[in-house]
Write a protein that holds these residues in place. Structure first.
Motif, PDB file in Angstrom:
ATOM      1  N   GLY A 140      36.537  35.316  12.525  1.00 28.70           N
ATOM      2  CA  GLY A 140      36.433  36.567  13.000  1.00 28.70           C
ATOM      3  C   GLY A 140      37.588  36.896  13.653  1.00 28.70           C
ATOM      4  N   LEU A 141      38.636  35.998  13.990  1.00 28.07           N
ATOM      5  CA  LEU A 141      39.870  36.362  14.443  1.00 28.07           C
ATOM      6  C   LEU A 141      41.157  36.263  13.545  1.00 28.07           C
ATOM      7  N   LEU A 142      40.614  36.002  12.431  1.00 31.50           N
ATOM      8  CA  LEU A 142      41.920  35.832  11.212  1.00 31.50           C
ATOM      9  C   LEU A 142      42.042  37.379  10.737  1.00 31.50           C
ATOM     10  N   ARG A 143      43.186  37.329   9.920  1.00 33.55           N
ATOM     11  CA  ARG A 143      43.260  38.460   8.993  1.00 33.55           C
ATOM     12  C   ARG A 143      42.349  38.660   7.986  1.00 33.55           C
ATOM     13  N   PRO A 144      41.809  39.994   7.702  1.00 38.67           N
ATOM     14  CA  PRO A 144      40.834  40.030   6.459  1.00 38.67           C
ATOM     15  C   PRO A 144      40.877  39.048   5.208  1.00 38.67           C
ATOM     16  N   TRP A 145      42.036  38.943   4.657  1.00 43.71           N
ATOM     17  CA  TRP A 145      42.300  38.214   3.522  1.00 43.71           C
ATOM     18  C   TRP A 145      41.973  36.714   4.002  1.00 43.71           C
ATOM     19  N   LEU A 146      42.515  36.280   4.912  1.00 46.66           N
ATOM     20  CA  LEU A 146      42.265  34.641   5.409  1.00 46.66           C
ATOM     21  C   LEU A 146      41.004  34.698   5.824  1.00 46.66           C
ATOM     22  N   ARG A 147      40.215  35.503   6.409  1.00 49.23           N
ATOM     23  CA  ARG A 147      39.061  35.404   6.931  1.00 49.23           C
ATOM     24  C   ARG A 147      37.888  35.257   5.668  1.00 49.23           C
ATOM     25  N   GLY A 148      38.162  35.938   4.735  1.00 50.09           N
ATOM     26  CA  GLY A 148      37.425  36.031   3.526  1.00 50.09           C
ATOM     27  C   GLY A 148      37.579  34.610   2.678  1.00 50.09           C
ATOM     28  N   LEU A 149      38.859  34.110   2.880  1.00 46.88           N
ATOM     29  CA  LEU A 149      39.222  32.822   2.268  1.00 46.88           C
ATOM     30  C   LEU A 149      38.376  31.825   2.770  1.00 46.88           C
ATOM     31  N   VAL A 150      38.382  31.884   4.186  1.00 43.60           N
ATOM     32  CA  VAL A 150      37.730  30.716   4.930  1.00 43.60           C
ATOM     33  C   VAL A 150      36.247  30.581   4.867  1.00 43.60           C
ATOM     34  N   LEU A 151      35.716  32.016   4.740  1.00 42.86           N
ATOM     35  CA  LEU A 151      34.106  32.015   4.616  1.00 42.86           C
ATOM     36  C   LEU A 151      33.765  31.689   3.328  1.00 42.86           C
ATOM     37  N   VAL A 152      34.547  31.962   2.147  1.00 42.09           N
ATOM     38  CA  VAL A 152      34.100  31.657   0.771  1.00 42.09           C
ATOM     39  C   VAL A 152      34.143  30.325   0.747  1.00 42.09           C
ATOM     40  N   GLY A 153      35.496  29.794   1.128  1.00 42.68           N
ATOM     41  CA  GLY A 153      35.626  28.397   0.756  1.00 42.68           C
ATOM     42  C   GLY A 153      34.806  27.507   1.645  1.00 42.68           C
ATOM     43  N   PHE A 154      34.373  27.689   2.933  1.00 43.54           N
ATOM     44  CA  PHE A 154      33.681  26.685   3.554  1.00 43.54           C
ATOM     45  C   PHE A 154      32.261  27.088   3.393  1.00 43.54           C
ATOM     46  N   GLY A 155      32.035  28.322   3.260  1.00 42.85           N
ATOM     47  CA  GLY A 155      30.500  28.313   2.835  1.00 42.85           C
ATOM     48  C   GLY A 155      30.148  28.209   1.592  1.00 42.85           C
ATOM     49  N   GLY A 156      30.948  28.141   0.600  1.00 44.85           N
ATOM     50  CA  GLY A 156      30.756  27.734  -0.575  1.00 44.85           C
ATOM     51  C   GLY A 156      30.530  26.290  -0.676  1.00 44.85           C
ATOM     52  N   MET A 157      31.247  25.482   0.163  1.00 44.28           N
ATOM     53  CA  MET A 157      30.867  23.961   0.065  1.00 44.28           C
ATOM     54  C   MET A 157      29.506  23.923   0.677  1.00 44.28           C
ATOM     55  N   LEU A 158      29.321  24.671   1.930  1.00 41.06           N
ATOM     56  CA  LEU A 158      27.762  24.427   2.448  1.00 41.06           C
ATOM     57  C   LEU A 158      26.747  24.605   1.279  1.00 41.06           C
ATOM     58  N   LEU A 159      26.893  25.795   0.779  1.00 43.18           N
ATOM     59  CA  LEU A 159      25.902  26.153  -0.125  1.00 43.18           C
ATOM     60  C   LEU A 159      25.553  25.069  -1.345  1.00 43.18           C
ATOM     61  N   GLN A 160      26.939  24.661  -1.834  1.00 44.91           N
ATOM     62  CA  GLN A 160      26.786  23.364  -2.826  1.00 44.91           C
ATOM     63  C   GLN A 160      26.129  22.451  -2.213  1.00 44.91           C
ATOM     64  N   ASP A 161      26.276  21.963  -1.101  1.00 46.92           N
ATOM     65  CA  ASP A 161      25.525  20.703  -0.533  1.00 46.92           C
ATOM     66  C   ASP A 161      24.033  21.053  -0.433  1.00 46.92           C
TER      67      ASP A 161
END
Length: 209
Positions: A140-161
């Motif tokens: 929530g403190l990152l730039r929008p493009w980096l925020r999306g990258l973090v959430l998609v990357g980390f959230g995607g990993m959690l969903l895969q698990d």
């Protein structure tokens, strides 16, 4: 000038000590320590505050676990933005809420006969819920493009698990913890030290002649 991160460094030092004990102590002693720190239903009913604190002193998988690197990187970045005390609040909030959200349903399932009594003593410890919440808050403190990258990357990993279904309670806990971190965006943005205006110092009044 770099902002110091005493909370992250002190916590990492504690994790290094407990990880050393886990790697070198007698296995029976290590198992007893894990069991005594476990946030299973039985312990949560008896000594909730104690086990919620003790369970966050161990790293599942040891100090070489990817969550240790994530802990250091994410909490350092978050502490530099919102300070040590507030970083601790975010971490503990994710740790506690995700733990309760996954263990309370286990207790209810045992109560109605859907799970065996042995489920009340499921071994559960580690820092991963707190790290996941901290990732969500930091995003929530990152730039929008980096925020999306973090959430998609980390959230995607959690969903895969979660889809793999190897440890569904822990996997759901990670998702819940990440969502908890996202939920505190209004507060972390208000706490952001970089967003605060710097007050100009008052010029010293001239001394009387």
């Amino acid at each position: 000038m770099r902002v110091p991160v005493p909370f992250t460094l002190a916590y990492a030092a504690v994790l290094a000590v407990t990880s050393y004990v886990a790697a070198h102590a007698d296995p029976a002693l290590v198992y007893a320590l894990y069991q005594g720190s476990s946030t299973d239903v039985a312990h949560l009913l008896q000594t909730p505050a104690l086990v919620l604190a003790a369970s966050a002193l161990w790293v599942a998988g040891g100090f070489a676990s990817p969550f240790t690197l994530g802990f250091v990187v994410v909490l350092t970045a978050l502490e530099r933005r919102i300070g040590g005390a507030r970083t601790a609040v975010v971490f503990l909030l994710g740790h506690v809420l995700a733990t309760l959200a996954t263990e309370v349903p286990v207790g209810l399932a045992v109560l109605v006969g859907r799970l065996p009594d042995s489920s009340l003593h499921r071994l559960d410890y580690g820092i991963s819920f707190g790290v996941a919440a901290s990732v969500g808050a930091l995003a929530g403190l990152l730039r929008p493009w980096l925020r999306g990258l973090v959430l998609v990357g980390f959230g995607g990993m959690l969903l895969q698990d979660l889809i793999a279904y190897t440890d569904p309670l822990t996997n759901w806990g990670h998702v819940i913890a990440l969502a908890t971190g996202v939920a505190v965006w209004p507060w972390v943005r208000r706490w952001d030290l970089r967003g605060r205006p710097v007050r100009p110092r008052r010029a010293a009044s001239p001394s009387a002649a």
